[in-house]
Design an enzyme around this catalytic site. Structure first.
Site, mmCIF file in Angstrom:
data_model
loop_
_atom_site.group_PDB
_atom_site.id
_atom_site.type_symbol
_atom_site.label_atom_id
_atom_site.label_comp_id
_atom_site.label_asym_id
_atom_site.label_seq_id
_atom_site.Cartn_x
_atom_site.Cartn_y
_atom_site.Cartn_z
ATOM 1 N N THR A 146 41.138 35.374 38.315
ATOM 2 C CA THR A 146 41.924 35.951 37.227
ATOM 3 C C THR A 146 41.738 37.461 37.202
ATOM 4 O OG1 THR A 146 40.083 35.602 35.709
ATOM 5 C CG2 THR A 146 41.797 33.919 35.752
ATOM 6 N N LYS A 190 44.294 40.794 36.328
ATOM 7 C CA LYS A 190 43.994 41.799 35.305
ATOM 8 C C LYS A 190 44.122 43.204 35.873
ATOM 9 C CE LYS A 190 40.348 39.007 33.887
ATOM 10 N NZ LYS A 190 38.954 38.827 33.483
ATOM 11 N N LYS A 194 32.843 35.034 47.639
ATOM 12 C CA LYS A 194 33.615 36.188 47.167
ATOM 13 C C LYS A 194 33.354 37.426 48.029
ATOM 14 C CE LYS A 194 33.838 34.665 42.288
ATOM 15 N NZ LYS A 194 35.236 34.814 41.864
ATOM 16 N N LYS A 240 33.056 41.003 39.789
ATOM 17 C CA LYS A 240 33.179 39.563 39.598
ATOM 18 C C LYS A 240 31.776 38.987 39.751
ATOM 19 C CE LYS A 240 36.305 39.614 42.904
ATOM 20 N NZ LYS A 240 37.413 38.792 42.438
ATOM 21 N N ARG A 241 31.624 37.715 39.480
ATOM 22 C CA ARG A 241 30.307 37.117 39.692
ATOM 23 C C ARG A 241 29.961 37.168 41.166
ATOM 24 N NH1 ARG A 241 28.788 32.339 36.808
ATOM 25 N NH2 ARG A 241 28.920 32.950 34.649
ATOM 26 N N HIS A 291 39.206 23.017 39.890
ATOM 27 C CA HIS A 291 38.954 24.458 39.877
ATOM 28 C C HIS A 291 38.314 25.011 41.139
ATOM 29 C CE1 HIS A 291 39.910 25.539 35.679
ATOM 30 N NE2 HIS A 291 39.755 24.248 35.502
HETATM 31 C C1 LIG Z 1 38.191 38.295 34.665
HETATM 32 C C2 LIG Z 1 36.770 38.108 34.503
HETATM 33 C C3 LIG Z 1 36.056 37.287 35.392
HETATM 34 C C4 LIG Z 1 36.711 36.592 36.543
HETATM 35 O O1 LIG Z 1 36.858 37.462 37.636
HETATM 36 P P1 LIG Z 1 37.329 36.973 39.072
HETATM 37 O O2 LIG Z 1 37.559 38.233 39.812
HETATM 38 O O3 LIG Z 1 38.569 36.173 38.896
HETATM 39 O O4 LIG Z 1 36.210 36.182 39.661
HETATM 40 C C5 LIG Z 1 34.689 37.127 35.206
HETATM 41 N N1 LIG Z 1 34.043 37.753 34.188
HETATM 42 C C6 LIG Z 1 34.696 38.565 33.331
HETATM 43 C C7 LIG Z 1 33.936 39.243 32.252
HETATM 44 C C8 LIG Z 1 36.079 38.776 33.449
HETATM 45 O O5 LIG Z 1 36.706 39.576 32.576
#
Ligand SMILES: *Cc1c(COP(=O)(O)O)cnc(C)c1O
Length: 794
Positions: A616, A620, A523, A517-518, A343
């Site tokens: 991810t 979305k 990032k 995102k985190r 990962h």
């Molecule tokens: C999709 C999602 C993430 C992952 O986000 P990334 O942009 O891929 O780092 C983290 N937390 C939540 C609540 C999400 O819905």
């Protein structure tokens, strides 16, 4: 383009409706009232919303139970190959819709859902943490963490199974006997299973997720100290039960805590006992000792990251020490059973357990790892004679500094298939690990993804690739109007939410530029933050929304403090007024993602090329009608491939550029000197413009950017600013903007977890998804046997 429910959530609703729809509504009401009365012991006068939710959840669960039992009977009869998904990060949601909590967990949970939908005999195994991922609060611009006591009110979905409790051993020593090695004088902790149903989409399949909870044995500490302190011994039971107390946040950072290694072995040891028991049960017709020859034909185990890697030496221990197989046979069976998903390629995230710790906690496993390594290194030495450097790099044991076991190497050597989570990531894993050329294994390309669109209708729930039909509507004026109206409505709704919940006002007709995102340095929230300061200096107006859950580490906290400080200055500047807003929302979670993602115009995906395994969030947003500004990293690469690079705002260094810059040596100062706007921004931060009470506040942060920024924020600054200008220009033309949005949505078909799981099934696990429907409880028992025979023939 309404709520961005994942396939899982959406299907859960639909399957609830499906199940509920065929039964009679009066029956359902009766069930609901019965649970309110008998399970929750409430009447309508005093019931709380939670009571109603629990009554509903119990009622729905009742309707799943028949299918759940049926499915397991069917597996018993048909004896298909079982697929086991091992993860330290399953985490149960607390609502009907909100089933997943963040990246890793979300992947793991939605994969189980897809496996059930594809009719695979699959099981998820993990830990039932008492405390999940912490809740984030912001106080005076700083992050504080709060415990997430998610089980306080009980969990209506799970079923405890104390009768299937299993022992897990720790510590002790190894005795060499003429009958082989024996692990003795161990301390025992019990693993108690809790089962949760995982329904497939409209196919009567209900699979099981089994999570283990740690329990002290009744004689814990009493056996050895019988004359000792009974009260103290009872109090000490907590120590054993701490194993399943709390989830370590997935911060892409390896801490190496003993309790975490205990957790990892705990889930592995309990799960393998369960898997072997199940394997033996289906073999009970065969006389004499169980033959394990067919084990890899009946069992596939997927390791979600290296966290459950101890499963490899544990299976070897069972085969060799307990089942008395010879080493080579055991090793062959083991490798054919396991597959591993990597990962991350960030070095600080890779698990490297100190040998000394492992020797104390799991002495027999360390011996086995040494033996695996010996055979592995002998093989490499014969392939590359005298290449000491190669031996050192590929060894499972790292010798520089304190001696450590490299868990990724253990997984690669012990598995028959290894994959990353996006095309570019698989390639990086391949070249960085440099294993593929000498070990016969499959590096396959799998991409996570899953999301759906409400406007399209139900067929798309099963087959996202049908979304490409939207391309026919790119020039349809009415459709363009509809799409932009849905977006505008979502923005208004989100603005209202912000106003009621956070008392902030934003202008719904400004562009919503969203970075959620985190927080992690790779990032590059910082790059965005520098850009926002530059736009403030230019007096150029947009709404920036940053919603970020953060790990607890120092630099992440500093980044949050900078963002909130910039927001403070910008949002209170009367010259700016309502035209530029910077909003930091705390505690990013699925329920917040569901609100902010559909309201987004521009999605920020700006990690340094080569650092984001997949992501991810990027998918979305794309599915929910946002355009992407991003680097060629993770799944952005495939998104650009699917939609055409011209339909994304791609900027910055590619992986090759980053590598070249590394060779040359990254010199942050040279960009600072060369780019006046960057210099201005950095001078503001350094001089305390955003922290007048404490001008030195951001010293650590600026020093990092100038002196040891591994993620090269300055190197992409200029190109990022230019790309943002292109974004602003297109945004002036709503029609062209929306056309591009439609092209993006139409290109998301590839990002479906069903498609990913189908690839895993055929390429890695050696099983075939089926359309076969398990007979529902309304049909006689013989129907199961009949369907089982049909499956066996396939
Ligand atoms: C999709 C999602 C993430 C992952 O986000 P990334 O942009 O891929 O780092 C983290 N937390 C939540 C609540 C999400 O819905």
């Amino acid at each position: 383009m309404a709520t961005p429910l994942s396939d899982h959530d959406k299907r859960k609703q639909i399957s609830i409706r499906g199940i509920v729809g065929v039964e009679n509504v009066a029956e359902l009401k009766k069930g609901f009232n019965r649970h309110l009365h008998f399970t929750l012991v409430k009447d309508r006068n005093i019931a709380t919303p939670r009571d109603y939710y629990f009554a509903l959840a119990h009622t729905v669960r009742d309707h799943l139970v028949g299918r759940w039992i049926r499915t397991q009977q069917f597996y018993y009869e048909a004896d298909p190959k079982r697929v086991y998904y091992l993860s330290l990060e399953f985490y149960m949601g607390r609502t009907l819709q909100n089933t997943m909590i963040n990246l890793g967990l979300q992947n793991a949970s939605c994969f189980l859902d897809s496996m059930a939908t594809l009719g695979l005999a699959a099981y998820g195994y993990g830990i039932r943490y008492e405390y999940g991922i912490f809740n984030q609060k912001i106080k005076d611009g700083w992050q504080v963490e709060e415990a997430d006591d998610w089980l306080r009110h009980g969990n209506p979905w799970e079923k405890a199974r104390p009768e299937y409790m299993l022992p897990v051993h720790f510590y002790g020593r190894v005795e060499d006997t003429k009958d082989g090695s024996k692990w003795v004088d161990t301390q025992v902790v019990l693993a108690m299973p809790y089962d949760t149903p995982i329904p497939g989409y409209m196919n009567n399949t209900v699979n099981t997720m089994r999570l283990w909870s740690a329990r002290a044995p009744n004689d814990f500490n009493l056996r050895d100290f019988n004359v000792g302190d009974y009260i103290q011994a009872v109090l000490d039971r907590n120590l054993a039960e701490n194993i399943s107390r709390v989830l370590y946040p997935n911060d892409n950072f390896f801490e190496g805590k003993e309790l975490r290694l205990k957790q990892e072995y705990f889930v592995v040891a309990a799960t393998l006992q369960d898997i072997i028991r199940r394997f033996k049960t289906t073999k009970k017709g065969c006389p004499g000792r169980t033959s394990f020859e067919s084990f890899p034909d009946k069992v596939a185990i997927q390791l979600n990251d290296t966290h459950p890697a101890m499963a490899i030496p544990e299976l070897m221990r069972i085969f060799v020490d307990i089942e008395k197989l010879d080493w080579d046979t055991a090793w062959d069976l083991t490798r054919r059973t396991f597959a591993y998903t990597n990962h991350t390629v960030l070095p600080e995230a890779l698990e490297r357990w100190p040998v000394e710790l492992m020797e104390t906690l799991l002495p027999r496993h360390l011996q086995i790892i040494y033996q695996i390594n010996q055979v592995h290194l002998d093989r490499i030495a014969s392939l590359f004679p005298k290449d000491m450097d190669k031996l050192r790099k590929m060894s499972l044991i790292e010798e520089d500094g304190i001696k450590r076991v490299n868990m990724a190497h253990l997984c690669i050597v012990g598995s028959h298939a290894v994959n990353g989570v996006a095309e570019i990531h698989s390639n990086i894993v391949k070249t960085q690990v440099k294993f593929c050329f000498c070990l016969p294994m499959l590096f396959c390309i799998l991409t996570w993804g899953k999301y759906l669109l409400q406007v399209i209708g139900e067929d798309y729930v099963k087959d996202l690739s049908l979304l490409q039909k939207l391309n026919d509507f790119v020039d349809d004026a009415a459709f363009i109007r509809d799409v932009s109206k849905v977006k505008q409505d979502n923005k208004v709704k989100f603005a209202q939410y912000l106003e009621t919940e956070y008392k902030v006002q934003i202008n719904p007709s400004s562009m919503f530029d969203v970075h959620v995102k985190r927080i992690h340095e790779y990032k590059r929230q910082l790059l965005n933050c520098l850009h926002i300061i530059a736009m403030y200096n230019r007096m150029s107006f947009t709404t920036y929304i940053l919603v970020e859950a953060a790990p607890g580490y120092h630099m992440a906290k500093m980044i949050i403090k900078l963002i909130t400080s910039v927001a403070e200055v910008v949002n209170n500047d009367p010259v700016v007024g309502n035209k530029l807003k910077v909003i930091f929302l705390e505690n990013y979670r699925v329920s917040l993602a569901e609100k902010v993602i559909p309201a987004t115009d521009l999605s920020e995906q700006i990690s340094t090329a080569g650092t984001e395994a997949s992501g991810t969030g990027n998918m979305k947003f794309m599915l929910n009608g946002a355009l992407t500004i991003g680097t060629m990293d993770g799944a952005n690469v495939e998104m650009a491939e699917e939609a055409g690079e011209e339909n994304l705002f791609i900027f910055g260094m590619r992986v090759e550029d980053v590598e070249e810059l590394d060779k040359k040596g990254y010199d942050a100062m040279s960009y600072y000197k060369k780019i006046p706007e960057l210099k201005h921004v950095m001078d503001q931060i350094t001089s305390g413009f955003f922290s007048p009470k404490n001008p030195e506040l951001f010293k650590d942060l600026t020093e990092m950017l100038f002196k040891y920024d591994r993620f090269k924020v300055f190197a992409d600054f200029e190109d990022y600013m230019k790309c943002q200008e292109k974004v602003s220009k297109l945004y002036q033309n709503p029609k062209e903007w929306t056309k591009m949005v439609i092209k993006n949505i139409a290109a998301t078909g590839k990002f479906s977890s069903d498609r990913t799981i189908t690839e895993y099934a055929t390429e890695v696990w050696g099983v075939e998804p089926t359309d076969l429907k398990i007979p529902p409880p309304s049909e006689p028992r013989e129907a199961i046997e009949e369907t089982a025979r049909a499956l066996k023939k396939m």
